[in-house]
Each structure stands twice: as C-alpha cells, then as structure tokens.
Motif scaffolding. Structure first.
Motif, PDB file in Angstrom:
ATOM      1  N   ALA A  13       0.839  -1.188   0.000  1.00 43.71           N
ATOM      2  CA  ALA A  13       0.000   0.000   0.000  1.00 43.71           C
ATOM      3  C   ALA A  13       0.871   1.234   0.000  1.00 43.71           C
ATOM      4  O   ALA A  13       2.064   1.159   0.283  1.00 43.71           O
ATOM      5  N   HIS A  14       0.279   2.353  -0.286  1.00 40.69           N
ATOM      6  CA  HIS A  14       0.948   3.628  -0.102  1.00 40.69           C
ATOM      7  C   HIS A  14       0.974   3.880   1.412  1.00 40.69           C
ATOM      8  O   HIS A  14       0.130   3.365   2.145  1.00 40.69           O
ATOM      9  N   VAL A  15       1.967   4.648   1.883  1.00 40.79           N
ATOM     10  CA  VAL A  15       2.081   4.962   3.304  1.00 40.79           C
ATOM     11  C   VAL A  15       0.740   5.466   3.850  1.00 40.79           C
ATOM     12  O   VAL A  15       0.061   6.254   3.175  1.00 40.79           O
ATOM     13  N   ASP A  16       0.357   4.954   5.007  1.00 43.08           N
ATOM     14  CA  ASP A  16      -0.851   5.411   5.712  1.00 43.08           C
ATOM     15  C   ASP A  16      -2.181   4.934   5.128  1.00 43.08           C
ATOM     16  O   ASP A  16      -3.231   5.390   5.556  1.00 43.08           O
ATOM     17  N   HIS A  17      -2.147   4.048   4.172  1.00 44.99           N
ATOM     18  CA  HIS A  17      -3.420   3.563   3.632  1.00 44.99           C
ATOM     19  C   HIS A  17      -4.051   2.468   4.495  1.00 44.99           C
ATOM     20  O   HIS A  17      -5.104   1.949   4.160  1.00 44.99           O
ATOM     21  N   GLY A  18      -3.355   2.135   5.621  1.00 44.94           N
ATOM     22  CA  GLY A  18      -4.013   1.289   6.619  1.00 44.94           C
ATOM     23  C   GLY A  18      -3.531  -0.148   6.708  1.00 44.94           C
ATOM     24  O   GLY A  18      -4.246  -1.019   7.208  1.00 44.94           O
ATOM     25  N   LYS A  19      -2.293  -0.385   6.257  1.00 47.13           N
ATOM     26  CA  LYS A  19      -1.743  -1.737   6.244  1.00 47.13           C
ATOM     27  C   LYS A  19      -1.674  -2.358   7.637  1.00 47.13           C
ATOM     28  O   LYS A  19      -2.112  -3.481   7.855  1.00 47.13           O
ATOM     29  N   THR A  20      -1.115  -1.592   8.572  1.00 42.45           N
ATOM     30  CA  THR A  20      -0.907  -2.138   9.906  1.00 42.45           C
ATOM     31  C   THR A  20      -2.243  -2.443  10.590  1.00 42.45           C
ATOM     32  O   THR A  20      -2.423  -3.499  11.192  1.00 42.45           O
ATOM     33  N   THR A  21      -3.184  -1.518  10.459  1.00 37.68           N
ATOM     34  CA  THR A  21      -4.494  -1.709  11.074  1.00 37.68           C
ATOM     35  C   THR A  21      -5.168  -2.964  10.507  1.00 37.68           C
ATOM     36  O   THR A  21      -5.717  -3.781  11.250  1.00 37.68           O
ATOM     37  N   LEU A  22      -5.085  -3.133   9.204  1.00 44.04           N
ATOM     38  CA  LEU A  22      -5.727  -4.296   8.582  1.00 44.04           C
ATOM     39  C   LEU A  22      -5.019  -5.597   8.994  1.00 44.04           C
ATOM     40  O   LEU A  22      -5.679  -6.603   9.284  1.00 44.04           O
ATOM     41  N   SER A  23      -3.680  -5.576   9.056  1.00 43.16           N
ATOM     42  CA  SER A  23      -2.947  -6.776   9.486  1.00 43.16           C
ATOM     43  C   SER A  23      -3.404  -7.189  10.876  1.00 43.16           C
ATOM     44  O   SER A  23      -3.660  -8.365  11.145  1.00 43.16           O
ATOM     45  N   ASP A  24      -3.500  -6.214  11.768  1.00 47.19           N
ATOM     46  CA  ASP A  24      -3.938  -6.507  13.139  1.00 47.19           C
ATOM     47  C   ASP A  24      -5.311  -7.163  13.145  1.00 47.19           C
ATOM     48  O   ASP A  24      -5.589  -8.087  13.895  1.00 47.19           O
ATOM     49  N   ARG A  25      -6.169  -6.648  12.285  1.00 44.68           N
ATOM     50  CA  ARG A  25      -7.529  -7.163  12.224  1.00 44.68           C
ATOM     51  C   ARG A  25      -7.534  -8.624  11.742  1.00 44.68           C
ATOM     52  O   ARG A  25      -8.307  -9.448  12.220  1.00 44.68           O
ATOM     53  N   LEU A  26      -6.654  -8.945  10.807  1.00 42.43           N
ATOM     54  CA  LEU A  26      -6.569 -10.329  10.316  1.00 42.43           C
ATOM     55  C   LEU A  26      -6.073 -11.252  11.435  1.00 42.43           C
ATOM     56  O   LEU A  26      -6.583 -12.362  11.616  1.00 42.43           O
ATOM     57  N   LEU A  27      -5.104 -10.783  12.220  1.00 46.31           N
ATOM     58  CA  LEU A  27      -4.576 -11.591  13.327  1.00 46.31           C
ATOM     59  C   LEU A  27      -5.663 -11.860  14.353  1.00 46.31           C
ATOM     60  O   LEU A  27      -5.789 -12.958  14.907  1.00 46.31           O
ATOM     61  N   GLU A  28      -6.451 -10.833  14.583  1.00 44.64           N
ATOM     62  CA  GLU A  28      -7.513 -10.933  15.569  1.00 44.64           C
ATOM     63  C   GLU A  28      -8.606 -11.904  15.086  1.00 44.64           C
ATOM     64  O   GLU A  28      -9.034 -12.789  15.823  1.00 44.64           O
ATOM     65  N   TYR A  29      -8.983 -11.763  13.817  1.00 37.55           N
ATOM     66  CA  TYR A  29     -10.059 -12.586  13.262  1.00 37.55           C
ATOM     67  C   TYR A  29      -9.685 -14.062  13.261  1.00 37.55           C
ATOM     68  O   TYR A  29     -10.526 -14.933  13.442  1.00 37.55           O
ATOM     69  N   THR A  30      -8.401 -14.346  13.054  1.00 34.61           N
ATOM     70  CA  THR A  30      -7.963 -15.748  13.004  1.00 34.61           C
ATOM     71  C   THR A  30      -7.524 -16.234  14.383  1.00 34.61           C
ATOM     72  O   THR A  30      -6.891 -17.289  14.498  1.00 34.61           O
ATOM     73  N   ASN A  31      -7.784 -15.434  15.418  1.00 34.91           N
ATOM     74  CA  ASN A  31      -7.398 -15.765  16.791  1.00 34.91           C
ATOM     75  C   ASN A  31      -5.897 -16.023  16.955  1.00 34.91           C
ATOM     76  O   ASN A  31      -5.471 -16.798  17.808  1.00 34.91           O
ATOM     77  N   THR A  32      -5.114 -15.420  16.080  1.00 39.12           N
ATOM     78  CA  THR A  32      -3.664 -15.570  16.208  1.00 39.12           C
ATOM     79  C   THR A  32      -3.203 -14.776  17.425  1.00 39.12           C
ATOM     80  O   THR A  32      -2.340 -15.208  18.185  1.00 39.12           O
ATOM     81  N   VAL A  33      -3.798 -13.618  17.586  1.00 37.74           N
ATOM     82  CA  VAL A  33      -3.497 -12.784  18.745  1.00 37.74           C
ATOM     83  C   VAL A  33      -4.839 -12.356  19.326  1.00 37.74           C
ATOM     84  O   VAL A  33      -5.706 -11.899  18.590  1.00 37.74           O
ATOM     85  N   ALA A  34      -5.002 -12.548  20.624  1.00 35.04           N
ATOM     86  CA  ALA A  34      -6.254 -12.129  21.241  1.00 35.04           C
ATOM     87  C   ALA A  34      -6.308 -10.618  21.247  1.00 35.04           C
ATOM     88  O   ALA A  34      -5.280  -9.950  21.341  1.00 35.04           O
ATOM     89  N   GLN A  35      -7.527 -10.092  21.147  1.00 36.57           N
ATOM     90  CA  GLN A  35      -7.660  -8.649  21.022  1.00 36.57           C
ATOM     91  C   GLN A  35      -7.027  -7.887  22.180  1.00 36.57           C
ATOM     92  O   GLN A  35      -6.424  -6.855  22.001  1.00 36.57           O
ATOM     93  N   ARG A  36      -7.157  -8.465  23.402  1.00 36.03           N
ATOM     94  CA  ARG A  36      -6.623  -7.703  24.527  1.00 36.03           C
ATOM     95  C   ARG A  36      -5.093  -7.591  24.470  1.00 36.03           C
ATOM     96  O   ARG A  36      -4.496  -6.711  25.049  1.00 36.03           O
ATOM     97  N   ILE A  37      -4.440  -8.526  23.767  1.00 41.92           N
ATOM     98  CA  ILE A  37      -2.983  -8.454  23.657  1.00 41.92           C
ATOM     99  C   ILE A  37      -2.565  -7.468  22.585  1.00 41.92           C
ATOM    100  O   ILE A  37      -1.516  -6.855  22.645  1.00 41.92           O
ATOM    101  N   LEU A  38      -3.443  -7.289  21.607  1.00 43.14           N
ATOM    102  CA  LEU A  38      -3.114  -6.358  20.537  1.00 43.14           C
ATOM    103  C   LEU A  38      -3.027  -4.955  21.098  1.00 43.14           C
ATOM    104  O   LEU A  38      -4.006  -4.416  21.563  1.00 43.14           O
ATOM    105  N   THR A  39      -1.844  -4.404  21.102  1.00 40.22           N
ATOM    106  CA  THR A  39      -1.771  -2.978  21.391  1.00 40.22           C
ATOM    107  C   THR A  39      -2.340  -2.370  20.138  1.00 40.22           C
ATOM    108  O   THR A  39      -2.640  -3.084  19.195  1.00 40.22           O
ATOM    109  N   ASP A  40      -2.464  -1.045  20.044  1.00 38.18           N
ATOM    110  CA  ASP A  40      -3.253  -0.618  18.905  1.00 38.18           C
ATOM    111  C   ASP A  40      -2.604  -0.957  17.563  1.00 38.18           C
ATOM    112  O   ASP A  40      -3.281  -1.122  16.578  1.00 38.18           O
ATOM    113  N   GLN A  41      -1.287  -1.130  17.538  1.00 37.58           N
ATOM    114  CA  GLN A  41      -0.691  -1.575  16.281  1.00 37.58           C
ATOM    115  C   GLN A  41       0.359  -2.635  16.584  1.00 37.58           C
ATOM    116  O   GLN A  41       1.509  -2.344  16.827  1.00 37.58           O
TER     117      GLN A  41
END
Ligand code: GTP
Length: 599
Positions: A13-41
């Motif tokens: 993506a271009h800088v700031d188009h939301g890559k990190t936020t989306l990656s976090d969301r994928l980790l959360e959805y697949t239960n790779t990382v529990a939401q409470r462990i996810l710091t915001d990025q």
C-alpha cells in the motif's frame, strides 16, 4: 504433486493507507493474537515506527484459518515497508509470496507508491487482490477508486473487496479471497533445498536470526546450511515460525515462512535476497533476484560532547548489527572533532538511524550535509573514483569530469498544481520525460532528477505545493555528468570542512551567499573584523562579515566592586575556552549546529 494448504501473501500500500491496522484485524479474526494483547498496532514493535507510522522492518506472521470450503489453511502474512528507501526490502518480501493484497485508501485513491508497489508485485508474478480500504470514512469515494483501479492499474473493478480495517468490514471476504485466489506455494519441484532470505535481525543472546521462506526441501536443527552468494557454511541450531512471537518447530518445509538460528554472528554476513541451501546437497542455482544493496546517501555524524565519542561508536556498532544496509567508518573534522562517516539507503533511513542514536542510545549528535556518491574522472586515470565526502574531492585542476547519480521518479499530482511542480522540477535540475493523465483530476509526471537535489526539501515542497495531495515514488537511475564544483566556506580565510559541499556551478553563488549570511548572523560579534566567504577553488563567490563588538560583561556593574568585576571577567574567559577556534576566530559549537540544522 498434492496441493499444499498454505498461502503466502503480503499487504502492499501507499504509506498510511491502513496496512498495519488491517494486518492486526486479520490476526484478531484468526485468533492468532487475542484482542486484549493487541496494542493498537501490534506489528509495528519499534517505538519509533509507531510514532512515525511507518513500517520499517518486515515482520511475518503465521495464521491458521478454517475456510468456508471446510479445510484449515496456513496463512503466512508478510508486512512490507511502503517507503521508497526500503523498496528493496519490499521486493524481497514480495518474492517470498504468491499473492498480495493491494490496499487503496478509499478517501485518497491510487497514489504513487500504490502504482509502484503494484508494478513490483506484477514483476514477481504475484496474484493481486485489490482492497478498497477505510470505506467507513465519510470522505470515501468508491466510484473514483474503482475507476482508478481499472484505468491506472488495469485491474477489473469487480475484483475489488470493500473493507475497513478500523471497523472490521470485509475481513472474512479478504481471508476467503486469499484462500481461493492466491495459488498454493510455487517452485516446490526443485530437486534441492532452497529458501529465500528476506530479513535478518541481531539478538544479543542468540546472534543472527535469519527470516526466510522455504521453496523446496526442508531445513531443521542440526543441518549444515550454506548461503549461496558467499558459500559460507554454518550449523542450523533452531528453526521456527512467527505466531507472531518466535515459536520453535521441528523443521521448516515447502512453502513455510519462518526463522533460522545458526552460528553466524554478524547480520552483514546474511544478505537479504540470498538463498539458503543444504551444504551436503547444495542447489546449483540461486532463487532469482538477488542483488547487493549499497548505501546511496552519506553524511558525517559527530557527538555534540566530544567525550561521547566512544558511546557513539558503540551505538553505531549495535545499529549496524541489525541493519546490514547501514555503513560507518571513523573520520575527523576541524570544526566538529572526531566522528563517523555514515552511509544510508536514503534520507528516511538516515533520519531513522539518527533518531535511534539519540533515543535508544542517548547520544546527542550533529550531522553534516548529506551527500550522494559522485564519480570523478581525473586526468589520465583508467577508471573513476567514488567520492562521498566533499572534503575528499581531488584538486579541481586534475578533474576531467564529475558524474552524479540520478533517479527516475513518478510524481502524482492534482492537475491544478502542475505549473508549480514543473517549476520545482526545473529548479531541481530535473527533466520531465512524459506526462500521463490519470483521471480528470490527477496527472503523473515521469521525470529524471539528480538524487542530490531531492535529498533535502523536495518531498516537503511537493507536499506543500499540492496541499498534501502530491506523492512521489522513485528508483535509482544512471550516473550523468554535470557541471559540479566543490564550494568551501572560509572563516577569516580558513576553510571550515563541515560546511564544504559539492554543488552545481550555477547554484553555487546563491547557496554560498545564503550560507555566508546565515553564519554572519549566528557567529557572535568578534573583537576584530572577520570575513565569511564562499569560494570555488581560489575564487571568492560570496562574502559577509561578522559584527565587530566587544561584549562588555562588566557594564551592568556600576560602583567600584572590583572582585565582582573580576569574577565576571573570569567567567567570560571560561566561556571562551568552550568555543571552537577556527584560526583566530572563536565560534560556539552551537553555531555549526544551527547552520547545519537549518539547511
Ligand atoms: P505505514 O506503515 O506508514 O505504511 O501505514 P499503514 O499503511 O500501516 O497505516 P496504518 O494502519 O498505520 O493506518 C494509518 C492511519 O489510518 C491511522 O491513523 C489509522 O487509524 C487509520 N486507519 C487505518 N485503517 C482505517 C480504516 O479502515 N478506517 C479509518 N477511518 N481509518 C483507518
């Protein structure tokens, strides 16, 4: 060959188009990382990355996803840096994948790095899944994004997935598309073990940890491995995957992404893009695309306090361990004392390293002007020499020709800023090769610019002239001869090395005048007349004077208290000791810093 239920993909993506936020969301959805462990990025571990919002290092992660087809897939996600300084890292991460999610910010549309990254992905033959992200934004313009997708990137609009990393829209659609559209791991039928190195980090307990993607064969603890570019052999001590933290496994097989610990002690020995094979049955042919990365931008780094020299040296040593693209060697300067000449991939890389020295290693530093690497031909020489420090330029009388590196840039801008940007490109000695209309509001300029000219303020000016809507991407071009000269700054007739620079002859006078004026303002009044001059060879091209004045520190002491007067005079003497002496002129070290800072 049976199909592997593994999918390797990255997000570009271009800088700031939301890559990190989306990656976090994928980790959360697949239960790779529990939401409470996810710091915001979660994936941006380094403080600095978080603050700047730029992903610097690629962090892979393995997820497990039960798909709608009833099968459980292993998904390896690679996070890639979006910035041009790190484009080699981007292309290595891409080479480790079979597919890419191409994010487009719904409110911003396609930008320069969106296009550049899409081209890099196509060049690696990756399947691209376009994702229009941030559709929750009120300013989202889906129609425009879909049209740009077709017109600029030639991707049919019905392939696009609408999503929002922030509010979790479209996450399942993305995961299903990863499983169904991205091919399973390629190049498995090679007869020998081959794995691609896409990163390495230094760990103080375990030494170098190599990040890699296995294409064929397998690697496990106890194997003798070999790096194909150098032939260096080493014993594999541990292999594992990222969950996202490192988790030891028995072996890494076809299609796997993970890490390897060996006896290697220095990250510079493990080069990104290299191929790992087994020493006893080595592959003959490396995986494609390996190239050495070389620093393109150099500057001097000096400790503000001279007794911080050793501390700075230790800091540079540690940074180098984790970053093979960063180089340094000791040098000294009359004005700034003992320090180091350092080489970086680009300006952003330079800023990040400087910031880490200040922050993580607590050393205050000052840097000299950044310089590119010039090629200089002297009379009768068989080959050119490379010069990355103006001070080392040979005597001008012996020089036949100086060439400078150029870049090929793609600049995306709104139509109405065209005039301003063309003027900026001209001022920076660039030439526009062609102009393409992107849609009814935006154009893309393809141009060649000297690398040296974009080092300092080009990007800032591009942003301000386009009210933030302009963006640029570039790759290094060839070397071109130019009328370049070394400009020295003389204070009272003595050259001050920290201010020497290599400039285009036509720009020398303007730049010289500006520097002289600034120095005249900053250097405190002296007891005698002091000239500040800019010179090319022996010829003075600009001059200014430092004010003449004796600062009477006793003026405020009326009455006859002689002891108080003496104390003040003593104090003044003390102050003078701290000054840098350039010839007979004493200059506070601060003056150098202020001038170098504002440039
Ligand atoms: P780089 O690592 O710098 O390339 O950035 P990035 O692409 O990883 O972007 P990041 O996830 O850091 O998001 C950039 C900004 O956009 C942040 O302020 C996020 O909060 C915001 N953002 C990300 N995704 C969304 C989204 O779906 N909707 C909205 N409204 N904002 C988002």
């Amino acid at each position: 060959m049976e199909e592997l239920l593994t999918r390797n993909f990255c997000i570009i993506a271009h800088v700031d188009h939301g890559k990190t936020t989306l990656s976090d969301r994928l980790l959360e959805y697949t239960n790779t990382v529990a939401q409470r462990i996810l710091t915001d990025q979660h994936l941006d571990a380094m403080d600095l990355e978080r603050e700047r919002g730029i992903t610097i290092k690629s962090h892979p992660v393995t997820m497990s996803y039960p798909a709608k087809d009833g099968r459980v897939y292993k998904l390896n996600l690679m996070d890639t840096p979006g910035h041009v300084d790190f484009s080699y890292e981007v292309s290595r991460s891409l080479a480790a994948c079979e597919g890419a999610l191409l994010l487009i910010d719904a409110a911003q549309g396609v930008e320069a790095q969106t296009v550049a990254n899409a081209h890099l992905a196509t060049a690696q033959e990756l399947k691209i899944i376009p994702v229009i992200n941030k559709i929750d934004l009120p300013s989202a313009n889906l129609e425009l994004c879909l049209k740009q997708l077709e017109d600029i990137l030639m991707i049919p609009e019905d392939e696009a997935i609408l999503a929002s990393g922030k509010s979790g829209i479209g996450i399942e659609d993305i995961l299903e598309a990863v499983v169904s559209r991205i091919p399973s791991p390629r190049w498995r039928d090679h007869p020998h073990t081959r794995a691609l190195v896409f990163d390495s980090i230094y760990d103080s307990y375990r030494g170098v940890i190599t990040y890699m993607r296995v294409f064929s064969g397998a690697l496990k603890a106890g194997d003798q491995m070999m790096l194909m570019s150098t032939g260096q052999k080493s014993e594999v001590k541990e292999v594992g995957i990222f969950t996202p933290k490192m988790q030891k496994t028995d072996s890494l097989g076809e299609g796997d992404v993970g890490y390897l610990v060996s006896n290697i002690k220095d990250t510079s020995e493990v080069k990104v893009g290299d191929t790992v094979t087994l020493a006893r049955q080595p592959a003959i042919e490396m995986l494609p695309g390996y190239k050495e990365v070389r620093p393109m931008v150099f500057c001097g780094l000096y400790p503000l306090e001279s007794n911080d020299y050793e501390k700075l040296k230790a800091a540079l040593g540690r940074l180098r361990l984790n970053d093979a693209a960063f180089l340094y060697q000791s040098e000294s300067s009359v004005a700034l004392g003992f320090g180091f000449r350092c080489g970086f991939l680009g300006l952003l890389h330079m800023e990040i390293i400087q910031e880490r020295i200040r922050r993580e290693h607590d050393v205050e530093i000052i840097s000299t002007y950044p310089s590119v690497v010039y090629r200089v031909m002297t009379h009768g020489a068989a080959d050119y020499i490379e010069v990355d420090n103006p001070v080392l330029l040979p005597d001008p009388g012996t020089i036949d020709e100086i060439s400078e590196p150029t870049i090929n840039a793609a600049i995306h801008i709104p139509n109405d800023s065209m005039g301003d940007i063309l003027a900026l490109i001209m001022e920076k000695r660039g030439t526009v090769e062609h102009t393409d209309t992107l849609d009814h509001t935006r154009v893309m300029l393809t141009c060649v610019l000297p690398l040296n000219e974009i080092l300092v303020d080009f990007n800032d000016r591009l942003k301000s002239l386009t009210h933030g809507y302009g963006s640029m991407d570039y790759e290094l071009g060839d070397y071109r001869p130019a009328d370049l000269v070394k400009m020295d700054i003389l204070i009272n007739g003595d050259p001050v090395d920290a201010f020497s620079s290599i400039v285009h002859r036509e720009k020398a006078e303007g730049k010289g005048r500006e520097l002289c004026e600034r120095l005249a303002e900053i250097i405190p009044p002296q007891m005698f007349k002091v000239a500040i001059q800019a010179a090319i060879g022996g010829k003075i091209i600009a001059r200014d004077n430092v004010r003449v004045l004796r600062k009477d520190v006793t003026a405020k002491c009326y009455g006859g208290d002689i002891t108080r007067k003496r104390k003040l005079l003593e104090k003044q003497k003390e102050g003078k000791k701290k000054m840098k002496l350039i010839g007979k002129v004493s200059i506070p070290p601060d003056a150098f810093i202020q001038v170098l800072k504002n440039n």
